[in-house]
Design a protein around this motif. Structure first.
Motif, PDB file in Angstrom:
ATOM      1  N   SER A 283       0.861  -1.184   0.000  1.00  0.00           N
ATOM      2  CA  SER A 283       0.000   0.000   0.000  1.00  0.00           C
ATOM      3  C   SER A 283       0.897   1.234   0.000  1.00  0.00           C
ATOM      4  O   SER A 283       1.922   1.249   0.677  1.00  0.00           O
ATOM      5  CB  SER A 283      -0.875  -0.036   1.249  1.00  0.00           C
ATOM      6  OG  SER A 283      -1.529   1.210   1.440  1.00  0.00           O
ATOM      7  N   VAL A 284       0.508   2.258  -0.726  1.00  0.00           N
ATOM      8  CA  VAL A 284       1.327   3.476  -0.797  1.00  0.00           C
ATOM      9  C   VAL A 284       0.493   4.697  -1.157  1.00  0.00           C
ATOM     10  O   VAL A 284      -0.521   4.584  -1.825  1.00  0.00           O
ATOM     11  CB  VAL A 284       2.443   3.338  -1.865  1.00  0.00           C
ATOM     12  CG1 VAL A 284       1.883   3.089  -3.248  1.00  0.00           C
ATOM     13  CG2 VAL A 284       3.351   4.570  -1.884  1.00  0.00           C
TER      14      VAL A 284
ATOM     15  N   GLU B 162      -0.878   7.263   0.836  1.00  0.00           N
ATOM     16  CA  GLU B 162      -1.648   7.960   1.869  1.00  0.00           C
ATOM     17  C   GLU B 162      -1.844   6.960   3.000  1.00  0.00           C
ATOM     18  O   GLU B 162      -1.612   5.763   2.816  1.00  0.00           O
ATOM     19  CB  GLU B 162      -2.995   8.400   1.311  1.00  0.00           C
ATOM     20  CG  GLU B 162      -3.766   7.207   0.779  1.00  0.00           C
ATOM     21  CD  GLU B 162      -5.121   7.557   0.186  1.00  0.00           C
ATOM     22  OE1 GLU B 162      -5.885   8.281   0.841  1.00  0.00           O
ATOM     23  OE2 GLU B 162      -5.407   7.061  -0.910  1.00  0.00           O
ATOM     24  N   PRO B 163      -2.259   7.441   4.150  1.00  0.00           N
ATOM     25  CA  PRO B 163      -2.487   6.484   5.236  1.00  0.00           C
ATOM     26  C   PRO B 163      -3.579   5.487   4.830  1.00  0.00           C
ATOM     27  O   PRO B 163      -4.564   5.866   4.198  1.00  0.00           O
ATOM     28  CB  PRO B 163      -2.980   7.368   6.381  1.00  0.00           C
ATOM     29  CG  PRO B 163      -2.508   8.752   6.049  1.00  0.00           C
ATOM     30  CD  PRO B 163      -2.505   8.826   4.556  1.00  0.00           C
TER      31      PRO B 163
ATOM     32  N   ASP C 265       2.753  -1.522   4.357  1.00  0.00           N
ATOM     33  CA  ASP C 265       2.258  -0.143   4.288  1.00  0.00           C
ATOM     34  C   ASP C 265       3.505   0.722   4.172  1.00  0.00           C
ATOM     35  O   ASP C 265       4.227   0.932   5.141  1.00  0.00           O
ATOM     36  CB  ASP C 265       1.479   0.152   5.579  1.00  0.00           C
ATOM     37  CG  ASP C 265       0.957   1.573   5.635  1.00  0.00           C
ATOM     38  OD1 ASP C 265       1.232   2.363   4.720  1.00  0.00           O
ATOM     39  OD2 ASP C 265       0.260   1.903   6.627  1.00  0.00           O
ATOM     40  N   THR C 266       3.787   1.159   2.947  1.00  0.00           N
ATOM     41  CA  THR C 266       5.080   1.799   2.663  1.00  0.00           C
ATOM     42  C   THR C 266       4.951   3.304   2.681  1.00  0.00           C
ATOM     43  O   THR C 266       4.216   3.875   1.883  1.00  0.00           O
ATOM     44  CB  THR C 266       5.595   1.357   1.276  1.00  0.00           C
ATOM     45  OG1 THR C 266       4.670   1.807   0.278  1.00  0.00           O
ATOM     46  CG2 THR C 266       5.731  -0.159   1.189  1.00  0.00           C
ATOM     47  N   TRP C 267       5.673   3.947   3.564  1.00  0.00           N
ATOM     48  CA  TRP C 267       5.659   5.412   3.588  1.00  0.00           C
ATOM     49  C   TRP C 267       6.884   5.966   2.879  1.00  0.00           C
ATOM     50  O   TRP C 267       8.007   5.561   3.199  1.00  0.00           O
ATOM     51  CB  TRP C 267       5.632   5.961   5.030  1.00  0.00           C
ATOM     52  CG  TRP C 267       5.802   7.452   4.988  1.00  0.00           C
ATOM     53  CD1 TRP C 267       4.827   8.370   4.745  1.00  0.00           C
ATOM     54  CD2 TRP C 267       7.026   8.197   5.095  1.00  0.00           C
ATOM     55  NE1 TRP C 267       5.352   9.641   4.698  1.00  0.00           N
ATOM     56  CE2 TRP C 267       6.711   9.559   4.916  1.00  0.00           C
ATOM     57  CE3 TRP C 267       8.359   7.845   5.319  1.00  0.00           C
ATOM     58  CZ2 TRP C 267       7.669  10.574   4.957  1.00  0.00           C
ATOM     59  CZ3 TRP C 267       9.327   8.844   5.354  1.00  0.00           C
ATOM     60  CH2 TRP C 267       8.970  10.195   5.180  1.00  0.00           C
TER      61      TRP C 267
ATOM     62  N   THR D   5       7.870  11.557  -3.227  1.00  0.00           N
ATOM     63  CA  THR D   5       8.596  11.857  -4.467  1.00  0.00           C
ATOM     64  C   THR D   5      10.026  12.276  -4.120  1.00  0.00           C
ATOM     65  O   THR D   5      10.990  11.883  -4.774  1.00  0.00           O
ATOM     66  CB  THR D   5       7.893  13.014  -5.210  1.00  0.00           C
ATOM     67  OG1 THR D   5       6.529  12.658  -5.415  1.00  0.00           O
ATOM     68  CG2 THR D   5       8.548  13.306  -6.544  1.00  0.00           C
TER      69      THR D   5
ATOM     70  N   THR E 251       9.801  16.367   6.269  1.00  0.00           N
ATOM     71  CA  THR E 251       8.977  15.667   5.279  1.00  0.00           C
ATOM     72  C   THR E 251       7.652  16.358   4.973  1.00  0.00           C
ATOM     73  O   THR E 251       7.025  16.071   3.962  1.00  0.00           O
ATOM     74  CB  THR E 251       8.615  14.263   5.799  1.00  0.00           C
ATOM     75  OG1 THR E 251       7.799  14.430   6.997  1.00  0.00           O
ATOM     76  CG2 THR E 251       9.845  13.449   6.155  1.00  0.00           C
TER      77      THR E 251
ATOM     78  N   ASP F  91       5.147  15.717   6.840  1.00  0.00           N
ATOM     79  CA  ASP F  91       4.179  14.798   7.446  1.00  0.00           C
ATOM     80  C   ASP F  91       4.303  14.805   8.969  1.00  0.00           C
ATOM     81  O   ASP F  91       5.378  15.064   9.510  1.00  0.00           O
ATOM     82  CB  ASP F  91       4.427  13.359   6.971  1.00  0.00           C
ATOM     83  CG  ASP F  91       3.898  13.110   5.579  1.00  0.00           C
ATOM     84  OD1 ASP F  91       2.793  13.584   5.272  1.00  0.00           O
ATOM     85  OD2 ASP F  91       4.596  12.445   4.790  1.00  0.00           O
TER      86      ASP F  91
ATOM     87  N   ILE G  19      -3.962  15.262   0.263  1.00  0.00           N
ATOM     88  CA  ILE G  19      -3.820  14.071  -0.572  1.00  0.00           C
ATOM     89  C   ILE G  19      -5.202  13.544  -0.937  1.00  0.00           C
ATOM     90  O   ILE G  19      -5.972  13.124  -0.087  1.00  0.00           O
ATOM     91  CB  ILE G  19      -2.966  13.021   0.144  1.00  0.00           C
ATOM     92  CG1 ILE G  19      -1.618  13.686   0.498  1.00  0.00           C
ATOM     93  CG2 ILE G  19      -2.761  11.801  -0.725  1.00  0.00           C
ATOM     94  CD1 ILE G  19      -0.525  12.773   0.871  1.00  0.00           C
TER      95      ILE G  19
ATOM     96  N   ASN H 179      -0.985  14.188  -4.454  1.00  0.00           N
ATOM     97  CA  ASN H 179      -0.713  15.389  -3.664  1.00  0.00           C
ATOM     98  C   ASN H 179      -1.226  16.619  -4.389  1.00  0.00           C
ATOM     99  O   ASN H 179      -0.875  16.851  -5.531  1.00  0.00           O
ATOM    100  CB  ASN H 179       0.797  15.593  -3.527  1.00  0.00           C
ATOM    101  CG  ASN H 179       1.425  14.541  -2.673  1.00  0.00           C
ATOM    102  OD1 ASN H 179       0.744  13.593  -2.274  1.00  0.00           O
ATOM    103  ND2 ASN H 179       2.686  14.686  -2.390  1.00  0.00           N
TER     104      ASN H 179
HETATM  105  C1  WTA Z   1       1.706  10.410   1.859  1.00  0.00           C
HETATM  106  C2  WTA Z   1       4.161   8.856  -2.949  1.00  0.00           C
HETATM  107  C3  WTA Z   1       0.729   7.510   5.020  1.00  0.00           C
HETATM  108  C4  WTA Z   1       2.524  11.290   2.784  1.00  0.00           C
HETATM  109  C5  WTA Z   1       5.147   7.706  -2.761  1.00  0.00           C
HETATM  110  C6  WTA Z   1       3.683  11.712   1.889  1.00  0.00           C
HETATM  111  C7  WTA Z   1       1.647   8.209   3.038  1.00  0.00           C
HETATM  112  C8  WTA Z   1       3.029  11.855   0.552  1.00  0.00           C
HETATM  113  C9  WTA Z   1       2.091   6.912   2.755  1.00  0.00           C
HETATM  114  C10 WTA Z   1       3.986  11.695  -0.584  1.00  0.00           C
HETATM  115  C11 WTA Z   1       1.789   5.879   3.721  1.00  0.00           C
HETATM  116  C12 WTA Z   1       2.710   8.228   1.148  1.00  0.00           C
HETATM  117  N1  WTA Z   1       1.108   6.239   4.820  1.00  0.00           N
HETATM  118  N2  WTA Z   1       0.974   8.505   4.163  1.00  0.00           N
HETATM  119  N3  WTA Z   1       2.134   4.617   3.529  1.00  0.00           N
HETATM  120  N4  WTA Z   1       2.752   6.953   1.579  1.00  0.00           N
HETATM  121  N5  WTA Z   1       2.029   8.996   2.011  1.00  0.00           N
HETATM  122  O1  WTA Z   1       5.187  12.442  -3.255  1.00  0.00           O
HETATM  123  O2  WTA Z   1       1.756  12.395   3.177  1.00  0.00           O
HETATM  124  O3  WTA Z   1       3.129  11.346  -4.251  1.00  0.00           O
HETATM  125  O4  WTA Z   1       4.293  12.899   2.314  1.00  0.00           O
HETATM  126  O5  WTA Z   1       4.870  10.049  -3.018  1.00  0.00           O
HETATM  127  O6  WTA Z   1       2.031  10.837   0.535  1.00  0.00           O
HETATM  128  O7  WTA Z   1       3.317  11.600  -1.814  1.00  0.00           O
HETATM  129  P1  WTA Z   1       4.118  11.413  -3.162  1.00  0.00           P
END
Ligand code: WTA
Length: 635
Positions: free
Chosen positions: A371-372, A374-375, A397-399, A402, A485, A487, A508, A513
């Motif tokens: 998952s990627v 957003e939360p 759940d990958t945080w 970009t 970040t 976040d 988001i 974004n």
């Molecule tokens: C959010 C996407 C919670 C976060 C790869 C981040 C997440 C922004 C998660 C970046 C996650 C991304 N849990 N929030 N697993 N993954 N985010 O640049 O707010 O499109 O700062 O990169 O998405 O979004 P971007």
């Protein structure tokens, strides 16, 4: 034990400790053992986060396409590198082997050279999810041209802004694209954008939908005949470790989009390493990430990370709802997908539908779910776990962002125990910190604050194209010597991280974004609009939806308001794209402002969320009386 491939929790902790104790030798060993270099580095890492200046593997020479393609030809030449699954399930899928990919990339690279593109030139790519998209990225990288992919859902205005910001000389597009049962006239959008882009001399057009389009004979060229004539081999240009590989735009909370610049060696090492571990990819697995290559997830985890590992990566042209809501699962069954990586918004959209859409398919090949973007909320997590993973596939759940180039905080499957809504632990080499508003680091567990990273990692963006000062200010000035970040996060009693969401004015929506400022700027272009403010509010499928508060120059009649709403969304679509459309628009005579004239978005957010019981102290506002009016007029 190899640092490159972590197999259990104990190994994770060992490797993590080593990566923090001695980051340079950690990243040196990984680079040494797993990649092909034309020349070795002099120095693994040089950095100064105040400037900020970061270089990884300085002095090294390489070409990323030799790592993603050439070196695999000897060991897995006939293995499928890319599976292309078209929008229409009755159209045959395409399997491109590493040998074939080599030939296609070389031909394409020769076409670029013949058209006058050379090392360092910027090439804009505006293509649907067809094989030419992946091939064009790699063709640019082959000759050292810097690619700038613009997601093919952005409008002509947004495309033009991005083309001009990085002075692209060429744009690669197609005669159109399929999206479910619709077609989209991409070339028409490009033509419109190019009215304002003088620097673009050549447009290469791939054929996808066979539509009748206008070709400008001085500028536009069909791609296929050029490819057919081009030579099938092309020497890879030798690049410096820190030569830019690509630019990718991301929305900021203010101003124009930021062209994040990623460089060659560090990005390659980092995406390859994280891909291997987060997805636990094994040699004959089929891996599928449903993102579009127009976003960072597609760059890092459809193209570069998987191919650097010699993986089979699936590219899907379609949408989850066409021809029906079983499409993802039909593709999983058809190609026996082992790792499946998608966004919470897609999971929620599918979880709303009947269960037999997934029950009708054999999903037993799946081993890891990702998952990627957003939360992921608890309900969606459980739905994914039970109905897709059948409780036997770990969910990663990958945080990441970009800006970070690759995954930063994530479970490692079969090693890290997972908990819904937690991204869990930092990957090796990543040193997160939570800071309070005064910039104090919150030590220990059971704390929440602003998420920063306090040590460089190879995949980090190096600058914003053409504006290093903005890079410094946005990411390195809030907290001294740390990357901020944007976040918020909490660390629980066991040290697990949970990302709580943006703490700036980025919202988001469906995993994309969106900065509030660019949307407000677009709305304010409407002749009837005096001022506007955008906030997010919770939405079941999109995660957040957009709520606009708009002050009109003249109050007008309410029957005109419906038309105005349509026009406002039309303007947003033209300036940014349909992804930024507002779900709700409320007309008001004022916006709550502080005495210094700043809009109090916190209050607007509460009203949009329909949580008006705790608005906090509003007496310090310049115009407290407007709050009641807005509450009463909420839509
Ligand atoms: C959010 C996407 C919670 C976060 C790869 C981040 C997440 C922004 C998660 C970046 C996650 C991304 N849990 N929030 N697993 N993954 N985010 O640049 O707010 O499109 O700062 O990169 O998405 O979004 P971007």
């Amino acid at each position: 034990m190899s640092n490159y491939h972590i197999k259990n929790l104990e190994e994770y902790f060992q490797v993590y400790r080593k990566s923090v104790r001695d980051p340079e030798s950690f990243w040196e060993e990984i680079a040494e053992e797993n990649f092909m270099w034309r020349k070795r580095w002099n120095n693994v890492l040089e950095y100064d986060l105040a400037k900020p200046e970061v270089s990884w593997y300085k002095g090294a020479k390489l070409n990323i396409t030799e790592n993603c393609i050439d070196r695999h030809i000897y060991t897995r030449g006939d293995k499928t590198a890319i599976i292309f699954e078209p929008n229409d399930p009755s159209e045959a899928a395409e399997h491109i082997t590493f040998k074939e990919l080599h030939e296609r990339v070389c031909r394409f690279a020769n076409v670029l050279l013949e058209q006058g593109i050379k090392k360092g030139d910027r090439v804009c790519i505006y293509l649907p999810m067809i094989p030419e998209l992946a091939v064009s990225l790699l063709a640019c990288a082959r000759i050292g041209a810097i690619h700038s992919v613009v997601f093919a859902g952005f409008s002509a205005t947004a495309l033009a802004t991005r083309i001009n910001d990085s002075d692209c000389k060429m744009i690669i597009t197609s005669d159109g694209s399929y999206r479910g049962n619709k077609t989209i006239d991409l070339k028409g959008i490009v033509d419109e954008a190019l009215e304002n882009c003088e620097g673009v001399k050549t447009v290469l057009v791939a054929k996808r939908i066979n539509s009748e389009i206008c070709m400008n004979p001085n500028r536009d060229k069909w791609l296929q005949p050029l490819l057919d004539e081009a030579y099938h081999d092309c020497v890879a240009v030798v690049m410096d470790a820190e030569d830019p590989l690509f630019i990718l735009y991301t929305s900021g909370s203010t101003g124009k989009p930021k062209g994040m610049v990623h460089t060659t060696a560090g990005y390659m090492v980092y995406t390859a390493y994280t891909f291997k571990n987060v997805f636990q990819y094994r040699e004959n697995d089929v891996y599928w990430c449903t993102a579009d290559i127009g976003w960072i997830t597609g760059h890092s985890y459809i193209v570069y990370g998987p191919l650097a590992n010699g993986a089979t990566t699936l590219m899907f042209e379609g949408v989850p709802s066409y021809p029906d809501f079983g499409r993802f699962w039909q593709v999983v069954e058809k190609h026996k997908v082992n790792q499946f990586y998608t966004a919470p918004t897609a999971i929620r959209a599918l979880a709303k539908e009947r269960l037999d859409f997934s029950e009708n398919y054999d999903l037993s090949s799946l081993k890891v779910l990702g998952s990627v973007g957003e939360p992921i909320n608890e309900e969606a997590w459980h739905w994914y776990d039970e109905n897709i993973g059948k409780r036997k596939c770990p969910i990663v759940d990958t945080w990441w962002q970009t800006e970070t180039g690759g995954i930063m905080i994530s479970p490692i499957p079969y090693s890290t125990p997972t908990i819904p809504t937690y991204a869990t632990l930092p990957l090796p080499g990543i040193q997160p910190a939570l800071l309070d508003e005064n910039g104090e680091e919150l030590k220990g567990n059971l704390v929440s604050g602003r998420l920063c990273i306090k040590y460089p990692w190879p995949g980090m963006a190096r600058t914003i194209w053409g504006n290093h000062e903005r890079y410094r200010e946005t990411y390195f000035s809030t907290f001294e010597n740390k990357y901020f970040t944007g976040d918020g996060a909490l660390r629980d009693s066991t040290g697990y991280y949970r990302i709580t969401g943006r703490v700036d004015d980025v919202i988001i929506v469906s995993g994309h974004n969106l900065g509030t400022a660019p949307i407000e700027d677009a709305i304010n272009e409407h002749p009837a609009v005096a001022e506007s403010a955008i906030v997010g509010f919770p939405h079941y499928v999109k995660g957040n939806a957009l709520y606009g508060f708009v002050i009109l120059k003249e109050v007008g009649e309410s029957r005109l308001h419906e038309n105005l709403r349509k026009e406002i969304n039309q303007i947003i679509t033209e300036h940014i794209g349909p992804i930024a459309k507002l779900d709700k628009i409320q007309f008001t005579t004022g916006l709550p402002k502080t005495r210094s004239g700043k809009i109090m978005r916190r209050i607007l957010r509460k009203i949009a969320e329909r949580d008006t019981a705790n608005l906090g102290d509003i007496t310090t506002l310049l115009n407290p009386e407007v709050v009641q009016e807005i509450i009463e007029g909420a839509v």
